[in-house]
Motif scaffolding. Sequence first.
Motif, PDB file in Angstrom:
ATOM      1  N   ARG A 194       9.237  -4.082   8.846  1.00  0.00           N
ATOM      2  CA  ARG A 194       8.408  -3.281   7.916  1.00  0.00           C
ATOM      3  C   ARG A 194       6.972  -3.764   7.893  1.00  0.00           C
ATOM      4  NH1 ARG A 194       9.930  -3.053   1.705  1.00  0.00           N
ATOM      5  NH2 ARG A 194       9.123  -5.151   1.893  1.00  0.00           N
ATOM      6  N   HIS A 195       6.807  -5.092   7.928  1.00  0.00           N
ATOM      7  CA  HIS A 195       5.458  -5.653   7.913  1.00  0.00           C
ATOM      8  C   HIS A 195       4.718  -5.305   9.212  1.00  0.00           C
ATOM      9  CE1 HIS A 195       2.227  -8.385   6.896  1.00  0.00           C
ATOM     10  NE2 HIS A 195       2.352  -8.928   8.092  1.00  0.00           N
TER      11      HIS A 195
ATOM     12  N   THR B 288       3.984  -1.278   9.300  1.00  0.00           N
ATOM     13  CA  THR B 288       2.939  -0.757   8.415  1.00  0.00           C
ATOM     14  C   THR B 288       1.587  -1.388   8.703  1.00  0.00           C
ATOM     15  OG1 THR B 288       3.490  -2.377   6.713  1.00  0.00           O
ATOM     16  CG2 THR B 288       4.556  -0.225   6.584  1.00  0.00           C
TER      17      THR B 288
END
Length: 60
Positions: free
Chosen positions: A55-56, A59
Amino acid sequence: MMRLAAILYSLISTALAGTAVIAVLSAGMVSVAAILWAAGAGFVLAAPASWLVARHLYTG
């Protein structure tokens, strides 16, 4: 993002499981059960860790 998490899981799970096994062996617990529990815990804890890393990375 799921594919990225799956790829990261293969890397993160082996690192966490290996680290957990080394920690157990360093603590003097040399039974098969302790080693298997440590490896299993590493594999289980790698799932949320790989999701967070993916996710890091996804995004930005």
